[in-house]
Write an enzyme that holds these catalytic residues in place. Structure first.
Site, mmCIF file in Angstrom:
data_model
loop_
_atom_site.group_PDB
_atom_site.id
_atom_site.type_symbol
_atom_site.label_atom_id
_atom_site.label_comp_id
_atom_site.label_asym_id
_atom_site.label_seq_id
_atom_site.Cartn_x
_atom_site.Cartn_y
_atom_site.Cartn_z
ATOM 1 N N HIS A 1 0.850 -1.197 0.000
ATOM 2 C CA HIS A 1 0.000 0.000 0.000
ATOM 3 C C HIS A 1 0.883 1.245 0.000
ATOM 4 O O HIS A 1 1.284 1.744 1.048
ATOM 5 C CB HIS A 1 -0.926 -0.020 1.231
ATOM 6 C CG HIS A 1 -1.978 1.046 1.208
ATOM 7 N ND1 HIS A 1 -3.316 0.771 1.402
ATOM 8 C CD2 HIS A 1 -1.916 2.383 1.005
ATOM 9 C CE1 HIS A 1 -4.014 1.896 1.321
ATOM 10 N NE2 HIS A 1 -3.172 2.896 1.090
ATOM 11 N N HIS B 1 1.168 4.939 -2.238
ATOM 12 C CA HIS B 1 0.684 5.838 -3.285
ATOM 13 C C HIS B 1 1.880 6.496 -3.964
ATOM 14 O O HIS B 1 2.712 7.116 -3.281
ATOM 15 C CB HIS B 1 -0.199 6.934 -2.692
ATOM 16 C CG HIS B 1 -1.473 6.432 -2.083
ATOM 17 N ND1 HIS B 1 -2.687 6.568 -2.698
ATOM 18 C CD2 HIS B 1 -1.721 5.781 -0.918
ATOM 19 C CE1 HIS B 1 -3.637 6.042 -1.933
ATOM 20 N NE2 HIS B 1 -3.080 5.558 -0.835
ATOM 21 N N ASP C 1 1.989 9.196 -5.850
ATOM 22 C CA ASP C 1 2.041 10.666 -5.720
ATOM 23 C C ASP C 1 2.398 11.123 -4.303
ATOM 24 O O ASP C 1 2.869 12.243 -4.119
ATOM 25 C CB ASP C 1 0.746 11.343 -6.216
ATOM 26 C CG ASP C 1 -0.528 10.710 -5.702
ATOM 27 O OD1 ASP C 1 -0.467 9.634 -5.079
ATOM 28 O OD2 ASP C 1 -1.613 11.295 -5.916
ATOM 29 N N GLY D 1 -9.173 8.285 -1.375
ATOM 30 C CA GLY D 1 -9.715 9.615 -1.051
ATOM 31 C C GLY D 1 -10.457 9.585 0.279
ATOM 32 O O GLY D 1 -10.692 8.514 0.836
ATOM 33 N N HIS E 1 -9.920 1.379 0.147
ATOM 34 C CA HIS E 1 -9.674 2.107 1.402
ATOM 35 C C HIS E 1 -10.997 2.114 2.182
ATOM 36 O O HIS E 1 -12.006 2.615 1.666
ATOM 37 C CB HIS E 1 -9.310 3.560 1.124
ATOM 38 C CG HIS E 1 -7.914 3.805 0.679
ATOM 39 N ND1 HIS E 1 -7.455 3.477 -0.557
ATOM 40 C CD2 HIS E 1 -6.853 4.368 1.342
ATOM 41 C CE1 HIS E 1 -6.177 3.838 -0.658
ATOM 42 N NE2 HIS E 1 -5.787 4.375 0.473
ATOM 43 N N GLU F 1 -10.857 3.734 7.528
ATOM 44 C CA GLU F 1 -9.603 4.427 7.870
ATOM 45 C C GLU F 1 -9.939 5.489 8.905
ATOM 46 O O GLU F 1 -9.617 5.336 10.084
ATOM 47 C CB GLU F 1 -8.991 5.056 6.597
ATOM 48 C CG GLU F 1 -7.698 5.818 6.842
ATOM 49 C CD GLU F 1 -7.137 6.456 5.559
ATOM 50 O OE1 GLU F 1 -7.815 6.456 4.524
ATOM 51 O OE2 GLU F 1 -5.996 6.973 5.633
ATOM 52 N N ASP G 1 1.875 3.633 3.096
ATOM 53 C CA ASP G 1 0.874 4.575 2.575
ATOM 54 C C ASP G 1 1.542 5.611 1.669
ATOM 55 O O ASP G 1 1.308 5.618 0.473
ATOM 56 C CB ASP G 1 0.087 5.271 3.695
ATOM 57 C CG ASP G 1 -1.321 5.645 3.273
ATOM 58 O OD1 ASP G 1 -1.753 5.215 2.189
ATOM 59 O OD2 ASP G 1 -2.007 6.354 4.032
HETATM 60 O O1 LIG Z 1 -4.405 7.292 3.294
HETATM 61 C C1 LIG Z 1 -5.078 7.659 2.317
HETATM 62 N N1 LIG Z 1 -6.427 7.546 2.357
HETATM 63 C C2 LIG Z 1 -7.226 7.907 1.333
HETATM 64 N N2 LIG Z 1 -6.745 8.432 0.208
HETATM 65 C C3 LIG Z 1 -5.405 8.595 0.115
HETATM 66 C C4 LIG Z 1 -4.524 8.230 1.140
HETATM 67 N N3 LIG Z 1 -3.272 8.528 0.751
HETATM 68 C C5 LIG Z 1 -3.377 9.061 -0.475
HETATM 69 N N4 LIG Z 1 -4.662 9.119 -0.870
HETATM 70 C C6 LIG Z 1 -5.219 9.673 -2.111
HETATM 71 O O2 LIG Z 1 -5.003 8.775 -3.168
HETATM 72 C C7 LIG Z 1 -4.698 9.515 -4.346
HETATM 73 C C8 LIG Z 1 -4.078 8.615 -5.378
HETATM 74 O O3 LIG Z 1 -2.830 8.131 -4.999
HETATM 75 C C9 LIG Z 1 -3.842 10.652 -3.799
HETATM 76 O O4 LIG Z 1 -3.768 11.736 -4.700
HETATM 77 C C10 LIG Z 1 -4.575 11.007 -2.528
HETATM 78 O O5 LIG Z 1 -5.610 11.919 -2.766
HETATM 79 ZN ZN LIG Z 2 -3.767 4.890 1.106
#
Ligand SMILES: O=c1[nH]cnc2c1ncn2[C@@H]1O[C@H](CO)[C@@H](O)[C@H]1O
Ligand SMILES: [Zn+2]
Length: 338
Positions: free
Chosen positions: A14, A16, A18, A171, A198, A201, A279
């Site tokens: 997990h 991301h 970006d 998101g 997700h 959370e 994350d």
């Molecule tokens: O922990 C999280 N929970 C929910 N959304 C997240 C988390 N970390 C990042 N993103 C979202 O996922 C998009 C795509 O990678 C990111 O741009 C961010 O808005």
């Molecule tokens: Zn995430």
């Protein structure tokens, strides 16, 4: 112990893309694009990592505006993917599933295919240079319409099994229940995607049930709220659902108030299939080594506990059976050298 952790072969499920861009790279590219005020790299680093005072997931997600400014060209996306995998390989990560939302890379003219292909190119190059295996997970965003999610599923299909293994729903949870995206996830299921969502959370525990029962999730991102409801714990156990937990991120978004309240030990004691992940390595200023250290130092985890989590992670990968066995062998070989 720290040395031992460093040498352990690892799996990241997990992460991301970006949220995991090297700050120096972001700084360099933003300067090139003349999109940065006159600030030092040190000041910039503070801006792109989450601060101690972060109060919520919504605040946490604001940090993604910086990387997304520069993740709009093929070259930048490929470079960022390659560099992340280089960083992970230095921590002895053997396999990583990296997620991103293609539409967020399409603000300045890139097509869907170009966005995805750039990530896959970075992955290919990293495999050759650093011997790290990886696959991509395509994220749909909760705040978008179901039609956008359907588009992700349809356009991503041609990459399935060719670098893409799954879809995700990401998101903020508040106000965006899973069922809104049911049609897209039904389609993803039909098309043979693996599915992670997700859920639970910072949101409601019922989102976990809905993600499993309505969206076909095999894995749940975070899932902390399951601790509130024994029936959900039972469901996770009975259906062999894996939890992708990210302790440091969960502390920062105030999903839990303190590490003592973090339910990971209870989940393990209830035979729930827990995995541990980062994350966002940059936004959360973390690494798998830091996550494991936290569990060892604050929650008394042993190396055996960490090995159990690692075993779960290998099982939880979205790899076909044969490749999963291959990964198992890579990890066993690496363990022999510790
Ligand atoms: O922990 C999280 N929970 C929910 N959304 C997240 C988390 N970390 C990042 N993103 C979202 O996922 C998009 C795509 O990678 C990111 O741009 C961010 O808005
Ligand atoms: Zn995430």
């Amino acid at each position: 112990m720290r040395d031992m952790l460093k040498k352990l072969p690892k799996v990241e499920l997990h992460c991301h893309l970006d949220g995991s861009v090297r700050p120096e790279t972001m700084y360099e590219l933003l300067l090139e694009e003349k999109d940065l005020e006159n600030i030092s790299l040190e000041e910039f680093e503070k801006m792109v990592k989450v601060e101690d005072g972060c109060n919520s997931l919504v605040e946490y997600l604001e940090k993604f505006s910086y990387p997304l400014k520069i993740m709009q060209s093929k070259e930048n996306i490929e470079r960022i993917t390659y560099e992340l995998l280089e960083d992970l390989s230095k921590q002895n990560v053997k396999y990583a599933e990296i997620r991103f939302a293609p539409f967020l890379f399409m603000k300045k003219g890139l097509s869907f295919d170009e966005a995805v292909e750039s990530v896959l190119k970075g992955m290919e190059r990293a495999k050759k240079d650093f011997n790290i295996l990886s696959n991509a997970i395509l994220a749909c965003m909760r705040y978008e319409s179901v039609d956008k999610s359907i588009e992700v599923v349809k356009k991503g299909e041609k990459f399935l099994g060719k670098g893409v293994v799954a879809v995700d729903l990401a998101g903020g949870e508040e106000g965006f229940p899973p069922e809104k995206h049911k049609e897209a996830f039904d389609l993803a299921y039909e098309k043979g995607y693996n599915i992670t969502v997700h859920a639970g959370e910072t949101g409601r525990d019922e989102n976990i049930i809905k993600s499993v029962e309505l969206l076909h999730a095999q894995r749940i991102g975070h899932g902390i709220a399951a601790i509130k409801n024994p029936n959900i714990m039972k469901l996770l156990k009975e259906k062999d659902i894996f939890l992708e937990m990210c302790p440091i991120s969960n502390l920062q978004t105030k999903a839990v108030n303190s590490i003592d309240e973090y339910p990971i030990r209870e989940f393990l004691n209830n035979d729930i299939l827990v995995t541990v992940n980062t994350d966002n390595t940059t936004v959360s200023n973390t690494s798998l080594d830091k996550e494991y250290s936290l569990l060892i130092e604050e929650l008394g985890f042993s190396i055996e506990d960490i090995m159990k989590i690692m075993e779960n992670s290998v099982k939880a990968t979205f790899l076909p059976e044969e490749e999963k066995n291959h990964l198992k062998r890579i990890i066993e070989d690496s363990l022999k050298n510790i």
